[in-house]
Design a protein around this motif. Structure first.
Motif, PDB file in Angstrom:
ATOM      1  N   ALA A 144       3.726 -53.404 -36.018  1.00  0.00           N
ATOM      2  CA  ALA A 144       3.408 -54.245 -34.859  1.00  0.00           C
ATOM      3  C   ALA A 144       2.019 -53.961 -34.302  1.00  0.00           C
ATOM      4  O   ALA A 144       1.555 -54.674 -33.413  1.00  0.00           O
ATOM      5  CB  ALA A 144       4.455 -54.033 -33.755  1.00  0.00           C
ATOM      6  N   VAL A 145       1.366 -52.935 -34.836  1.00  0.00           N
ATOM      7  CA  VAL A 145       0.025 -52.550 -34.359  1.00  0.00           C
ATOM      8  C   VAL A 145      -0.993 -52.801 -35.461  1.00  0.00           C
ATOM      9  O   VAL A 145      -0.912 -52.225 -36.542  1.00  0.00           O
ATOM     10  CB  VAL A 145      -0.007 -51.058 -33.930  1.00  0.00           C
ATOM     11  N   ASP A 146      -1.966 -53.655 -35.155  1.00  0.00           N
ATOM     12  CA  ASP A 146      -3.033 -53.961 -36.110  1.00  0.00           C
ATOM     13  C   ASP A 146      -4.371 -53.344 -35.732  1.00  0.00           C
ATOM     14  O   ASP A 146      -5.255 -53.199 -36.588  1.00  0.00           O
ATOM     15  CB  ASP A 146      -3.226 -55.486 -36.216  1.00  0.00           C
ATOM     16  N   ALA A 147      -4.556 -53.024 -34.441  1.00  0.00           N
ATOM     17  CA  ALA A 147      -5.834 -52.513 -33.950  1.00  0.00           C
ATOM     18  C   ALA A 147      -5.580 -51.681 -32.696  1.00  0.00           C
ATOM     19  O   ALA A 147      -4.510 -51.780 -32.076  1.00  0.00           O
ATOM     20  CB  ALA A 147      -6.791 -53.664 -33.639  1.00  0.00           C
ATOM     21  N   ALA A 151     -11.906 -59.901 -20.068  1.00  0.00           N
ATOM     22  CA  ALA A 151     -13.177 -60.620 -19.936  1.00  0.00           C
ATOM     23  C   ALA A 151     -14.005 -60.543 -21.208  1.00  0.00           C
ATOM     24  O   ALA A 151     -14.890 -61.370 -21.431  1.00  0.00           O
ATOM     25  CB  ALA A 151     -13.978 -60.051 -18.763  1.00  0.00           C
ATOM     26  N   HIS A 152     -13.725 -59.577 -22.060  1.00  0.00           N
ATOM     27  CA  HIS A 152     -14.509 -59.408 -23.278  1.00  0.00           C
ATOM     28  C   HIS A 152     -13.686 -59.657 -24.534  1.00  0.00           C
ATOM     29  O   HIS A 152     -13.967 -59.119 -25.605  1.00  0.00           O
ATOM     30  CB  HIS A 152     -15.137 -58.008 -23.293  1.00  0.00           C
ATOM     31  N   GLY A 153     -12.646 -60.487 -24.356  1.00  0.00           N
ATOM     32  CA  GLY A 153     -11.883 -60.921 -25.515  1.00  0.00           C
ATOM     33  C   GLY A 153     -10.955 -59.884 -26.081  1.00  0.00           C
ATOM     34  O   GLY A 153     -10.549 -59.974 -27.239  1.00  0.00           O
ATOM     35  N   LEU A 154     -10.587 -58.874 -25.289  1.00  0.00           N
ATOM     36  CA  LEU A 154      -9.732 -57.797 -25.775  1.00  0.00           C
ATOM     37  C   LEU A 154      -8.354 -57.866 -25.125  1.00  0.00           C
ATOM     38  O   LEU A 154      -7.685 -56.872 -24.932  1.00  0.00           O
ATOM     39  CB  LEU A 154     -10.392 -56.438 -25.498  1.00  0.00           C
ATOM     40  N   GLY A 155      -7.945 -59.040 -24.792  1.00  0.00           N
ATOM     41  CA  GLY A 155      -6.647 -59.249 -24.177  1.00  0.00           C
ATOM     42  C   GLY A 155      -5.935 -60.400 -24.884  1.00  0.00           C
ATOM     43  O   GLY A 155      -6.385 -60.864 -25.927  1.00  0.00           O
ATOM     44  N   PRO A 156      -4.809 -60.909 -24.335  1.00  0.00           N
ATOM     45  CA  PRO A 156      -4.267 -60.499 -23.041  1.00  0.00           C
ATOM     46  C   PRO A 156      -3.698 -59.085 -23.062  1.00  0.00           C
ATOM     47  O   PRO A 156      -3.009 -58.704 -24.008  1.00  0.00           O
ATOM     48  CB  PRO A 156      -3.150 -61.523 -22.794  1.00  0.00           C
ATOM     49  N   VAL A 157      -4.037 -58.325 -22.030  1.00  0.00           N
ATOM     50  CA  VAL A 157      -3.626 -56.924 -21.949  1.00  0.00           C
ATOM     51  C   VAL A 157      -2.354 -56.835 -21.119  1.00  0.00           C
ATOM     52  O   VAL A 157      -2.232 -57.512 -20.095  1.00  0.00           O
ATOM     53  CB  VAL A 157      -4.742 -56.088 -21.291  1.00  0.00           C
ATOM     54  N   THR A 188      -2.194 -55.529 -30.701  1.00  0.00           N
ATOM     55  CA  THR A 188      -3.211 -54.551 -30.307  1.00  0.00           C
ATOM     56  C   THR A 188      -2.572 -53.456 -29.452  1.00  0.00           C
ATOM     57  O   THR A 188      -1.839 -53.752 -28.498  1.00  0.00           O
ATOM     58  CB  THR A 188      -4.349 -55.212 -29.512  1.00  0.00           C
ATOM     59  N   ALA A 189      -2.868 -52.209 -29.804  1.00  0.00           N
ATOM     60  CA  ALA A 189      -2.415 -51.065 -29.021  1.00  0.00           C
ATOM     61  C   ALA A 189      -3.555 -50.591 -28.132  1.00  0.00           C
ATOM     62  O   ALA A 189      -4.727 -50.621 -28.538  1.00  0.00           O
ATOM     63  CB  ALA A 189      -1.968 -49.942 -29.947  1.00  0.00           C
ATOM     64  N   GLY A 213       5.413 -40.051 -25.188  1.00  0.00           N
ATOM     65  CA  GLY A 213       6.650 -39.277 -25.192  1.00  0.00           C
ATOM     66  C   GLY A 213       6.474 -37.779 -25.040  1.00  0.00           C
ATOM     67  O   GLY A 213       7.424 -37.024 -25.287  1.00  0.00           O
ATOM     68  N   ARG A 214       5.274 -37.344 -24.619  1.00  0.00           N
ATOM     69  CA  ARG A 214       5.020 -35.900 -24.570  1.00  0.00           C
ATOM     70  C   ARG A 214       4.914 -35.359 -23.151  1.00  0.00           C
ATOM     71  O   ARG A 214       4.476 -34.236 -22.941  1.00  0.00           O
ATOM     72  CB  ARG A 214       3.746 -35.574 -25.355  1.00  0.00           C
ATOM     73  N   GLY A 215       5.295 -36.164 -22.167  1.00  0.00           N
ATOM     74  CA  GLY A 215       5.436 -35.643 -20.815  1.00  0.00           C
ATOM     75  C   GLY A 215       4.191 -35.597 -19.955  1.00  0.00           C
ATOM     76  O   GLY A 215       4.183 -34.932 -18.924  1.00  0.00           O
ATOM     77  N   THR A 216       3.119 -36.271 -20.342  1.00  0.00           N
ATOM     78  CA  THR A 216       1.929 -36.303 -19.498  1.00  0.00           C
ATOM     79  C   THR A 216       1.600 -37.740 -19.138  1.00  0.00           C
ATOM     80  O   THR A 216       1.776 -38.650 -19.942  1.00  0.00           O
ATOM     81  CB  THR A 216       0.717 -35.661 -20.187  1.00  0.00           C
ATOM     82  N   ASP A 217       1.146 -37.939 -17.892  1.00  0.00           N
ATOM     83  CA  ASP A 217       0.680 -39.267 -17.493  1.00  0.00           C
ATOM     84  C   ASP A 217      -0.839 -39.333 -17.473  1.00  0.00           C
ATOM     85  O   ASP A 217      -1.418 -40.285 -16.964  1.00  0.00           O
ATOM     86  CB  ASP A 217       1.255 -39.647 -16.128  1.00  0.00           C
ATOM     87  N   GLN A 218      -1.501 -38.317 -18.059  1.00  0.00           N
ATOM     88  CA  GLN A 218      -2.962 -38.286 -18.098  1.00  0.00           C
ATOM     89  C   GLN A 218      -3.535 -39.279 -19.103  1.00  0.00           C
ATOM     90  O   GLN A 218      -4.735 -39.553 -19.092  1.00  0.00           O
ATOM     91  CB  GLN A 218      -3.450 -36.869 -18.420  1.00  0.00           C
ATOM     92  N   VAL A 219      -2.699 -39.774 -19.995  1.00  0.00           N
ATOM     93  CA  VAL A 219      -3.052 -40.872 -20.903  1.00  0.00           C
ATOM     94  C   VAL A 219      -1.886 -41.851 -20.866  1.00  0.00           C
ATOM     95  O   VAL A 219      -0.725 -41.442 -20.855  1.00  0.00           O
ATOM     96  CB  VAL A 219      -3.270 -40.409 -22.354  1.00  0.00           C
ATOM     97  N   GLN A 220      -2.219 -43.148 -20.855  1.00  0.00           N
ATOM     98  CA  GLN A 220      -1.173 -44.159 -20.857  1.00  0.00           C
ATOM     99  C   GLN A 220      -1.440 -45.182 -21.961  1.00  0.00           C
ATOM    100  O   GLN A 220      -2.577 -45.332 -22.411  1.00  0.00           O
ATOM    101  CB  GLN A 220      -1.082 -44.833 -19.489  1.00  0.00           C
ATOM    102  N   TYR A 221      -0.370 -45.866 -22.360  1.00  0.00           N
ATOM    103  CA  TYR A 221      -0.436 -46.722 -23.534  1.00  0.00           C
ATOM    104  C   TYR A 221       0.257 -48.059 -23.292  1.00  0.00           C
ATOM    105  O   TYR A 221       1.113 -48.197 -22.414  1.00  0.00           O
ATOM    106  CB  TYR A 221       0.249 -46.034 -24.723  1.00  0.00           C
ATOM    107  N   ALA A 222      -0.113 -49.031 -24.108  1.00  0.00           N
ATOM    108  CA  ALA A 222       0.552 -50.331 -24.103  1.00  0.00           C
ATOM    109  C   ALA A 222       0.301 -50.998 -25.450  1.00  0.00           C
ATOM    110  O   ALA A 222      -0.649 -50.648 -26.164  1.00  0.00           O
ATOM    111  CB  ALA A 222       0.023 -51.205 -22.965  1.00  0.00           C
ATOM    112  N   VAL A 223       1.149 -51.961 -25.794  1.00  0.00           N
ATOM    113  CA  VAL A 223       0.980 -52.747 -27.012  1.00  0.00           C
ATOM    114  C   VAL A 223       1.229 -54.208 -26.668  1.00  0.00           C
ATOM    115  O   VAL A 223       2.214 -54.533 -25.991  1.00  0.00           O
ATOM    116  CB  VAL A 223       1.943 -52.300 -28.129  1.00  0.00           C
TER     117      VAL A 223
END
Length: 337
Positions: free
Chosen positions: A71-74, A9-15, A37-38, A23-33
């Motif tokens: 592949a990551v610019d921001a 909704a604020h122009g930060l997608g498409p997400v 944009t990462a 890769g460190r075994g925790t699901d307390q933080v999640q990621y996508a690219v």
């Protein structure tokens, strides 16, 4: 996914619709690219996304990987759920380490957290943080130093550390010392909550996600008359006496708030913000924070404050000093040593 809709909704997608653990075994933080944009999403919504050591280490490692990824610019950082970006660091875990006698491990949590704050602030690719709901303590550390800081109108912000016998760390005194008048001093010493509008006035955010009809209402800024008059100087005892004797009821109420805080923490926080005004950059400020964190752990009010506020919840801390006026100057200096 509500978080994705918020970003789009604020122009930060498409997400991406799917976020995954690192890769460190925790699901307390999640990621996508996606599309250059990462995305970093804090993923402890039931704990208001409070930061753990695992989360801090995981984000640092992921940022290292993305730095060399063409592949990551921001980078965009937000929090899962609708209640807040991040309510701070996991101080209960730090208290447990202290009780176990491992003071160095407790201190290392803060050192690593401060390293993450600096990494986000100086990252070579632009970082945008999405400040929504509760953004407090360590939550401000990971968001207020970023290159782009968007804030929701209904956000609730604070550096509440003096209520638990600590000081406003994560480099926030570097920013608060540069806020208009004494607004930053007020926020640092009282630990009181403030609004998104006041965050914009104080330089802790850049713009609203969407400009609300009442965007100009900043309650703290409107109270600068008594805040600037009462919070000037380097003597916390004088400050609380000015507040108590001021004709404005808001000032007198503020005096009562300060009387509930750790006297040592209030005095250290005042000294911290005055020193921060002379520091050259965020890195220097975070180095000082690490020294002060060690001193505050040794002083003892932190463990008692966490007990009273978050463990037993009796709201009856037994502080090291009964009154702000009784805190010796040499004890404040020793914390910085």
């Amino acid at each position: 996914m509500p978080g994705n809709e918020r970003l789009e909704a604020h122009g930060l997608g498409p997400v991406p619709t799917v976020f995954a653990s690192g890769g460190r075994g925790t699901d307390q933080v999640q990621y996508a690219v996606a599309s250059g944009t990462a995305y970093i999403r804090l993923n402890r919504p039931r704990a208001l996304n409070a930061l753990t050591r695992e989360m801090v280490e995981d984000m640092c490692a992921q940022l290292d990987l993305w730095e060399g990824d063409r592949a990551v610019d921001a980078v965009v950082l937000d929090g899962a759920g609708e209640r807040g970006l991040c309510a701070g660091g996991d101080v209960l875990a730090v208290r447990d380490l202290i009780h176990a006698g491992d003071h160095e491990a407790a201190l290392e949590f803060w050192v690593r957290e401060y390293a993450l704050d600096l990494r986000l602030a100086t990252y070579p690719k632009p970082v945008t943080t999405i400040m929504t709901g509760y953004v407090m303590g360590g939550g401000l550390g990971i968001s207020a130093h970023a290159r782009h800081r968007r804030i929701a109108a209904g956000s609730i912000l604070a550096m509440p550390e003096t209520a638990i016998g600590f000081f406003p760390d994560v480099g926030m005194t570097y920013l608060l010392a540069r806020a208009p008048g004494e607004l930053g001093t007020y926020a640092a010493l009282t630990g009181a909550t403030f609004t998104a509008a006041d965050a914009l006035v104080m330089g802790l955010a850049d713009r609203y996600h969407e400009t609300p009809p009442d965007a100009g209402r900043a309650p703290l800024a409107a109270a600068r008359g008594w805040i600037d008059a009462c919070f000037a100087g380097t003597d916390a005892g004088v400050i609380v006496q000015r507040l108590a004797g001021h004709p404005d009821p808001g000032a007198r109420s503020c005096a009562a708030v300060l009387r509930e805080r750790s006297p040592l923490a209030v005095c250290v926080s005042l000294e911290r913000i005055r020193r921060a005004a002379r520091e050259s950059d965020l890195g220097e400020s975070l180095d000082v924070d690490a020294r002060v964190a060690r001193g505050m752990l040794a002083a003892g009010d932190f463990v008692e404050g966490v007990r009273a506020k978050l463990v037993d919840r009796d709201n009856a801390p037994r502080w090291r000093h009964a009154r702000i006026e009784q805190v010796p100057r040499d004890e404040v200096e020793a914390v910085f040593g």
